[in-house]
Design a protein around this motif. Structure first.
Motif, short mmCIF file in Angstrom:
data_model
loop_
_atom_site.label_atom_id
_atom_site.label_comp_id
_atom_site.label_asym_id
_atom_site.label_seq_id
_atom_site.Cartn_x
_atom_site.Cartn_y
_atom_site.Cartn_z
N CYS A 1 0.85 -1.19 0.00
CA CYS A 1 0.00 0.00 0.00
C CYS A 1 0.89 1.24 0.00
O CYS A 1 1.70 1.44 0.91
N THR A 2 0.76 2.05 -1.03
CA THR A 2 1.57 3.25 -1.17
C THR A 2 0.96 4.15 -2.23
O THR A 2 0.24 3.68 -3.12
N ASN A 3 1.26 5.44 -2.15
CA ASN A 3 0.85 6.37 -3.20
C ASN A 3 1.85 6.38 -4.35
O ASN A 3 1.58 6.96 -5.39
N ASN A 4 3.00 5.75 -4.15
CA ASN A 4 4.06 5.74 -5.14
C ASN A 4 3.99 4.42 -5.94
O ASN A 4 4.51 3.40 -5.50
N LEU A 5 3.34 4.46 -7.10
CA LEU A 5 3.16 3.24 -7.88
C LEU A 5 4.47 2.67 -8.41
O LEU A 5 4.60 1.45 -8.55
N SER A 6 5.46 3.50 -8.68
CA SER A 6 6.76 2.98 -9.09
C SER A 6 7.35 2.12 -7.98
O SER A 6 7.88 1.03 -8.24
N ARG A 7 7.27 2.60 -6.76
CA ARG A 7 7.76 1.83 -5.61
C ARG A 7 6.95 0.55 -5.47
O ARG A 7 7.50 -0.52 -5.23
N ALA A 8 5.63 0.64 -5.60
CA ALA A 8 4.78 -0.54 -5.45
C ALA A 8 5.17 -1.63 -6.44
O ALA A 8 5.34 -2.79 -6.07
N TYR A 9 5.33 -1.27 -7.71
CA TYR A 9 5.72 -2.26 -8.72
C TYR A 9 7.11 -2.82 -8.44
O TYR A 9 7.34 -4.02 -8.61
#
Length: 169
Positions: A98-106
Motif C-alpha cells: 500500500c503506497t501512493n508511489n506506484l513505481s515503488r509498489a511495482y
C-alpha cells in the motif's frame, strides 16, 4: 466480522490470537469471537477483523499463514528491509503493498516471493487471473487458463514421415 466456514479453522484462528498475546503482541482492534446482531447469522462462526501491533519477525502470527481476518503491523525503515523480511518465510501465498508511489509498489511486488500480489487493495483476485502460492503455500494455480494444466499432462510426439534414419534396422 468475518465468517469462518469450519470450527477447526475458527478455533485455530482464536489460538493464533492467544499466542500473539502470549508472545507480546498487542491487539489494537478486534481480537476475538463476535456474535452478529442479525438473527439470520445466528449459530455461525465469526471473528472480528483484528489488527495486531507490537509484532516482531519471530512471532507465530507473523511467520505462519492464519487464513483469518488478521493483520499484523510490522514497521520498517527501508524498502530493501521490507522485501528481505517479507521473503524470509517458508510461505508465499499472497502479499500486498500500500503506497501512493506506484513505481515503488511495482518495484517491491516484483521482488516479493508470493504467488499473488495486490497494490493498494487486498484479496481482490478476478477469476481470470491465476491464483496460487510460492514455496510451501501450495503448488499449481487455481483460476484462469493456467489452472487447466493442473488437470492435464502434456506429451510431445515427433513423427518423421519421410525416410527415417534408424541405426537398428
Amino acid at each position: 466480522s468475518s465468517g469462518i466456514n469450519a470450527e477447526y479453522g475458527y478455533d485455530k484462528i482464536l489460538t493464533y490470537l492467544d499466542t500473539a498475546r502470549q508472545e507480546g503482541a498487542q491487539i489494537l482492534c478486534g481480537g476475538g469471537a463476535v456474535t452478529p446482531a442479525d438473527p439470520d447469522l445466528a449459530g455461525g462462526l465469526y471473528i472480528a477483523p483484528t489488527v495486531i501491533g507490537g509484532c516482531t519477525d519471530g512471532m507465530t502470527v507473523v511467520r505462519e499463514e492464519i487464513f483469518g481476518p488478521v493483520l499484523c503491523i510490522l514497521p520498517f525503515d527501508t524498502e530493501e528491509e521490507v522485501v528481505e523480511r517479507a521473503n524470509a518465510t517458508e510461505f508465499g501465498l499472497a502479499g500486498a503493498v500500500c503506497t501512493n508511489n506506484l513505481s515503488r509498489a511495482y518495484r517491491v511486488v516484483s521482488q516479493i516471493e508470493a504467488g499473488s500480489c495486490n497494490i493498494n487493495t487486498f484479496n481482490n483476485f478476478p477469476v481470470q487471473i491465476p491464483f496460487g502460492g510460492y514455496k510451501h503455500s501450495g503448488f499449481g494455480r487455481e483460476l484462469g487458463e493456467e489452472c487447466l494444466s493442473y488437470y492435464s499432462q502434456t506429451k510431445s510426439v515427433f513423427v518423421e514421415t519421410g525416410d527415417p534414419w534408424c541405426p537398428f534396422d
